[in-house]
Scaffold this motif. Structure first.
Motif, PDB file in Angstrom:
ATOM      1  N   SER A   1      -3.785   8.494   7.726  1.00 40.46           N
ATOM      2  CA  SER A   1      -4.962   7.628   7.657  1.00 40.46           C
ATOM      3  C   SER A   1      -5.577   7.526   9.048  1.00 40.46           C
ATOM      4  O   SER A   1      -5.152   8.223   9.975  1.00 40.46           O
ATOM      5  CB  SER A   1      -4.574   6.238   7.145  1.00 40.46           C
TER       6      SER A   1
ATOM      7  N   PRO B   1      -7.630  10.672   3.819  1.00 38.81           N
ATOM      8  CA  PRO B   1      -7.878   9.254   4.101  1.00 38.81           C
ATOM      9  C   PRO B   1      -8.399   8.987   5.506  1.00 38.81           C
ATOM     10  O   PRO B   1      -9.194   8.071   5.714  1.00 38.81           O
ATOM     11  CB  PRO B   1      -6.498   8.615   3.885  1.00 38.81           C
TER      12      PRO B   1
ATOM     13  N   THR C   1       1.965   3.230  -0.710  1.00 40.84           N
ATOM     14  CA  THR C   1       0.680   3.891  -0.527  1.00 40.84           C
ATOM     15  C   THR C   1      -0.074   3.207   0.593  1.00 40.84           C
ATOM     16  O   THR C   1      -0.277   1.990   0.574  1.00 40.84           O
ATOM     17  CB  THR C   1      -0.163   3.828  -1.819  1.00 40.84           C
TER      18      THR C   1
ATOM     19  N   THR D   1      -3.203   2.033   2.775  1.00 37.10           N
ATOM     20  CA  THR D   1      -4.629   1.767   2.675  1.00 37.10           C
ATOM     21  C   THR D   1      -5.105   1.149   3.990  1.00 37.10           C
ATOM     22  O   THR D   1      -4.309   0.784   4.847  1.00 37.10           O
ATOM     23  CB  THR D   1      -4.939   0.786   1.519  1.00 37.10           C
TER      24      THR D   1
ATOM     25  N   VAL E   1      -8.916   4.933  -1.377  1.00 39.66           N
ATOM     26  CA  VAL E   1      -7.825   5.857  -1.077  1.00 39.66           C
ATOM     27  C   VAL E   1      -7.363   6.481  -2.389  1.00 39.66           C
ATOM     28  O   VAL E   1      -6.959   5.772  -3.315  1.00 39.66           O
ATOM     29  CB  VAL E   1      -6.643   5.138  -0.398  1.00 39.66           C
TER      30      VAL E   1
ATOM     31  N   ASP F   1     -10.208  -6.617  -5.583  1.00 39.22           N
ATOM     32  CA  ASP F   1      -9.776  -5.261  -5.275  1.00 39.22           C
ATOM     33  C   ASP F   1      -9.631  -4.493  -6.584  1.00 39.22           C
ATOM     34  O   ASP F   1      -9.433  -5.090  -7.654  1.00 39.22           O
ATOM     35  CB  ASP F   1      -8.442  -5.288  -4.528  1.00 39.22           C
TER      36      ASP F   1
ATOM     37  N   GLN G   1      -9.445  -1.728  -1.535  1.00 35.71           N
ATOM     38  CA  GLN G   1      -9.317  -3.103  -1.078  1.00 35.71           C
ATOM     39  C   GLN G   1     -10.575  -3.489  -0.305  1.00 35.71           C
ATOM     40  O   GLN G   1     -11.041  -2.731   0.548  1.00 35.71           O
ATOM     41  CB  GLN G   1      -8.079  -3.261  -0.186  1.00 35.71           C
TER      42      GLN G   1
ATOM     43  N   SER H   1      -1.093  -3.309   4.623  1.00 39.66           N
ATOM     44  CA  SER H   1      -1.862  -2.123   4.250  1.00 39.66           C
ATOM     45  C   SER H   1      -1.087  -1.180   3.337  1.00 39.66           C
ATOM     46  O   SER H   1      -1.609  -0.138   2.952  1.00 39.66           O
ATOM     47  CB  SER H   1      -2.317  -1.368   5.502  1.00 39.66           C
TER      48      SER H   1
END
Length: 353
Positions: free
Chosen positions: A122, A181, A245, A247, A254, A285, A333, A342
Motif C-alpha cells: 500500500s 493499492p 487485509t 486498507t 482496496v 463503509d 472505508q 487499517s
C-alpha cells in the motif's frame, strides 16, 4: 517452488477439493491442501482472487524485532540463499500474536533475519513495533514462495505453456489486470508474442517477474472472439489463521478477497472498531462483491445493529449472503485509517481441528 498450474480447455465451475492433509511443524496446525478451478470465458472480464498459497518452506518464532525486520535464533542459520531473487518472491505470514494473519513480502535477508515490506503493498507503512499492534519475541510465523505473472500464466514455452491468448498488443491479446493499492488503480498486462514476455500496456519492459500478491484479486479479460473457455486450476494450502487485509481509508477502494477458498457470509466479517456502520450506503463503509452473472460489483453496508444491507435495498437483511470462495471483494472505508485500525479481517469459515 510455485503452485502447480494445470491448463484445461473446458467450462468447469469453480470448485475446491481437499487433496491431502500434511502435518507441518509444531508451530502450525495440520493444514489441508486443495485446488480451485476458475473458468475464464471469452468476451468477459473474469474477476478472481488467490486464496491458496504455496507450500511452506520454513516455520519458526521471532527472537528479535525492529520496525521492519524479524530475527530467528535457529542454528545453523536457515537463510543461506537470497529470498528476494527476481521471479522468486517469498512472503512471511504471522501465525500468532497481535499481527496474526498479516502477510508481507520479504525484501531482504541475512542468514538469520528477514526484512519485510511493512507497507503491505500500500502507500502507507505500519511498523512491526506499532504500539498495540507489535510483533513480539516468541510470535510464530511461516515463509512460503509467491507467484508472478510468468509462473502463474506461463511464458509460451514447452516447460511453461501460456494459459491465455498472447498477441502483439493489448488490443488483440488477453490481459491480466492487477490492482495496485499503493497507486489506487489497476495495471494491465499482456503476453507480447513478438518479444516473448509479459509486458504492461504502453511499456516494452519485461514484466514476467511482476508479483501476484497472496489473497489479492485479479481481473482477467479474454477477447470476444475466443469462444472456448479456459480453466485456470490452482493448487495450494488454505489459510490456517484469519487473514488481514490492509486498507488506508479516505474513500479509497482496496480490491482483495475474503482470504479463503471456502464460502463465507457477510456476517462472518469482523472488520474491527474502525469500520463505520450507518443507516445509509452514503455514510457507512462498504463491501462490494463481484457478481459474475450481472457482470458488476454489488455493494453492501452494515447497519449499527450489525446487520448488512444492499445499496439497492435498505430493508432486506443480507447478513447471510454467501461470498463464494475465490471471489473478488472490494473494501472501502470513508475515514482515514492507519496503524492497527487499517487492517480488516473475517473469521475462518472452516475448522482445522
Amino acid at each position: 517452488m510455485h503452485k502447480k498450474i494445470i491448463y484445461l480447455l473446458t467450462g468447469m465451475a469453480l470448485a475446491l477439493g481437499a487433496l491431502s492433509a500434511r502435518a507441518q511443524t509444531a508451530t502450525v496446525a495440520t493444514i489441508p491442501e486443495g485446488m480451485m478451478l476458475f473458468t475464464l470465458t471469452g468476451g468477459t472480464t473474469n474477476y478472481l482472487s488467490l486464496p491458496l498459497t504455496n507450500n511452506v518452506t520454513y516455520t519458526s518464532s521471532v527472537s528479535a524485532v525492529t520496525g521492519n525486520t524479524i530475527s530467528v535464533a535457529d542454528t545453523p542459520a536457515p537463510f543461506t540463499t537470497s529470498l528476494t531473487a527476481p521471479g522468486s518472491p517469498y512472503f512471511v505470514k504471522f501465525l500468532s500474536g497481535s499481527e496474526t494473519g498479516r502477510v508481507m513480502l520479504i525484501t531482504a535477508n541475512t542468514d538469520d533475519s528477514l526484512t519485510l515490506d511493512t507497507t503491505d503493498n500500500s502507500n502507507q507503512t505500519v511498523s512491526l513495533t506499532t504500539s498495540g499492534f507489535s510483533v513480539a519475541v516468541g510470535d510464530t510465523f511461516e515463509i512460503f514462495p509467491g507467484d508472478t505473472l510468468a509462473s502463474m500464466f506461463g511464458t509460451n514455452t514447452t516447460q511453461n505453456p501460456l494459459l491465455l491468448h498472447g498477441s502483439t498488443s493489448t488490443l488483440t491479446a488477453d490481459t491480466v489486470s492487477i490492482y495496485v493499492p499503493a497507486l489506487f488503480h489497476w495495471q494491465s498486462y499482456y503476453f507480447n508474442t513478438t518479444s516473448g514476455c509479459w509486458e504492461m500496456g504502453h511499456s516494452s519492459a519485461n514484466a514476467n517477474n511482476t508479483i501476484l500478491y497472496p489473497y489479492g484479486t485479479l481481473a482477467v479479460n479474454r477477447r470476444l472472439n475466443e469462444t472456448t473457455a479456459t480453466t485456470l486450476v490452482l493448487t495450494g494450502r488454505v489459510a490456517e489463521v484469519p487473514i488481514l487485509t490492509k486498507t488506508t481509508g479516505s474513500n479509497s477502494v482496496v480490491y482483495g478477497s475474503t482470504g479463503y477458498p471456502a464460502d463465507t457470509t457477510l456476517s462472518q466479517f469482523q472488520l474491527g472498531p474502525s469500520w463505520v456502520t450507518g443507516t445509509s450506503v452514503l455514510t457507512a463503509d462498504t463491501v462490494s462483491i463481484w457478481d459474475s452473472a450481472l457482470d458488476r460489483f454489488n455493494t453492501y453496508y452494515q447497519e449499527p445493529d450489525s446487520t448488512w444491507r444492499s445499496s439497492t435495498d435498505a430493508t432486506t437483511d443480507q447478513s447471510n449472503l454467501v461470498i463464494s470462495g475465490g471471489n473478488s471483494v472490494a473494501f472501502m472505508q470513508r475515514a482515514a485509517v492507519s496503524g492497527a485500525p487499517s487492517f480488516l479481517t473475517s473469521s475462518l469459515p472452516y475448522s482445522l481441528n
